[in-house]
Design a protein around this motif. Structure first.
Motif, PDB file in Angstrom:
ATOM      1  N   GLY A  17      42.883  -5.267 -38.195  1.00 18.71           N
ATOM      2  CA  GLY A  17      42.365  -3.916 -38.425  1.00 18.71           C
ATOM      3  C   GLY A  17      42.905  -3.326 -39.709  1.00 18.71           C
ATOM      4  O   GLY A  17      42.161  -2.744 -40.517  1.00 18.71           O
ATOM      5  N   LYS A  18      44.195  -3.496 -39.923  1.00 18.15           N
ATOM      6  CA  LYS A  18      44.835  -2.886 -41.095  1.00 18.15           C
ATOM      7  C   LYS A  18      44.281  -3.470 -42.392  1.00 18.15           C
ATOM      8  O   LYS A  18      44.116  -2.758 -43.380  1.00 18.15           O
ATOM      9  CB  LYS A  18      46.353  -3.100 -41.019  1.00 18.15           C
ATOM     10  N   TYR A  19      44.011  -4.765 -42.412  1.00 21.54           N
ATOM     11  CA  TYR A  19      43.604  -5.416 -43.659  1.00 21.54           C
ATOM     12  C   TYR A  19      42.103  -5.684 -43.714  1.00 21.54           C
ATOM     13  O   TYR A  19      41.644  -6.566 -44.432  1.00 21.54           O
ATOM     14  CB  TYR A  19      44.436  -6.682 -43.877  1.00 21.54           C
ATOM     15  N   ASN A  20      41.337  -4.900 -42.946  1.00 22.62           N
ATOM     16  CA  ASN A  20      39.871  -4.963 -43.043  1.00 22.62           C
ATOM     17  C   ASN A  20      39.301  -6.345 -42.763  1.00 22.62           C
ATOM     18  O   ASN A  20      38.377  -6.787 -43.450  1.00 22.62           O
ATOM     19  CB  ASN A  20      39.417  -4.484 -44.423  1.00 22.62           C
ATOM     20  N   LEU A  21      39.854  -7.002 -41.773  1.00 19.28           N
ATOM     21  CA  LEU A  21      39.330  -8.312 -41.394  1.00 19.28           C
ATOM     22  C   LEU A  21      38.769  -8.259 -39.977  1.00 19.28           C
ATOM     23  O   LEU A  21      38.641  -9.282 -39.301  1.00 19.28           O
ATOM     24  CB  LEU A  21      40.452  -9.363 -41.471  1.00 19.28           C
ATOM     25  N   TYR A  22      38.406  -7.028 -39.532  1.00 15.38           N
ATOM     26  CA  TYR A  22      37.992  -6.845 -38.143  1.00 15.38           C
ATOM     27  C   TYR A  22      36.591  -6.261 -38.038  1.00 15.38           C
ATOM     28  O   TYR A  22      36.276  -5.601 -37.060  1.00 15.38           O
ATOM     29  CB  TYR A  22      39.007  -5.927 -37.454  1.00 15.38           C
TER      30      TYR A  22
END
Lengths: 229, 229
Positions: free
Chosen positions: B77-82
């Motif tokens: 979620g934090k690194y925009n991979l979700y």
């Protein structure tokens, strides 16, 4: 114009029960399709409805979702039971992970021999009272709030209540020594949607008995030689 | 001024490896504390940083996160991979659930007897080639895109690559018959952060050996026999 979610599973609590809890707590009506024969399962597979040939499967919002965690994450997110930001979600995921592990010890319980059931019961109660309940009691103690995360109801609370009630079915005084969890249990149980789910006539499943065990073994072709932890 | 995440685990793959993959793919540097002695582990337990007395544990953004899935969800979620919305997240969760199940069959592998290793190897390869790889091949075939979800890199792609490489360590031609997965493997492997992680000198861990097994048994006092699936 979305229909109600449709839950495809067998007739034990198993992996689908947390999904029912969450939908019920969110006030969402759903339908169930219980698999009764191997052909029922085979048809779902041949129709391409099961991404990994497995149930649970939930038809929801145009998707045929599999993987229990994926299903639960989606429902929690959709119905605002997943916290307000990434950090609250992280806490919820952590807490749900613990209750998932704890309830996971009981997944194969219906399929154990009478002797192994006694062993497994003792094992689960020991884990609950020495590892999991102390952890959640501490969370409640440290922030002094009514809910596990963010001072409002979340998936973590619903999942913990489910775990507490399952443990109490194995040992009725499982919560002795955990006063905050006792108060938590009363509080969460009295939330209207949850109170309704706990009342007779709801879609909540009773403890699985032998009548269902053979059916499930036959349908899923598994659980034949299950060992305790 | 964010400090680097700190990973607490054994010096081996186990449940921490997927976390290393995800951080590396996101280009996030991290530090590691390896558990080597029982005393070290008991100190950690006493300090109260392990919510359920278990590792993996990751110190990140002021939290001491446990539960592998919670840690992975947070990083994704934090690194925009979700994904970009709930539905894309549902797909990612479904796909990651499958690769998690598949790699899960290999978690106990280092602890098995030589004879059981042969059995488990055959079991995992059979599951991969008859259940999991066909599912992911079909996903890629149906939308014809380069990535599993949303036409861009996500956690699901990284996790699938990890699973593919683990399977190929057991059977070098595990991907034969899956042309789209072969192309996918090349493509994802060549992403700069991932390519760097796959090169010598990275924090990627090798296949666990007897020394790893002995350390884990000693630290956790886990001396029982591990059985295959």
């Amino acid at each position: 114009m979305s229909g109600k979610p449709v839950l495809h599973y067998v007739s034990v609590r198993g992996r689908m029960e947390p999904v029912k809890w969450l939908l019920a707590a969110a006030g969402v009506e759903f339908e169930e399709r219980i698999l009764k024969t191997k052909d029922d399962l085979q048809k779902l597979r041949t129709d391409g409805c099961l991404l990994f040939q497995q149930v649970p499967m939930v038809e929801i919002d145009g998707m045929k979702m599999v993987q229990t965690r994926a299903i639960l994450n989606y429902i929690a997110g959709k119905y605002n039971l997943y916290g307000k930001d990434l950090k609250e979600r992280a806490l919820i995921d952590m807490y749900v992970g613990g209750t998932d592990d704890l309830m996971g010890f009981l997944l194969s319980f219906p399929f154990l021999s009478a002797e192994d059931k006694v062993k497994q019961c003792a094992f689960v109660v020991q884990k609950a009272t020495s590892r999991y309940f102390p952890a959640y009691e501490k969370v409640l103690k440290d922030h002094g709030q009514d809910f596990l995360v963010g001072n409002r109801l979340s998936w973590a609370d619903i999942h913990l209540l489910e775990a507490i009630l399952m443990l109490e079915e194995k040992k009725s005084d499982a919560l002795s020594g955990f006063p905050l969890l006792q108060a938590f249990k009363k509080r969460i149980s009295s939330i209207p949607t949850i109170k309704k789910f706990l009342a007779p006539g709801s879609k909540r499943k009773p403890i699985s008995d032998d009548k269902y065990v053979e059916t499930v073994r036959r349908v899923l072709r598994m659980y034949y030689d299950v060992k305790p932890n």
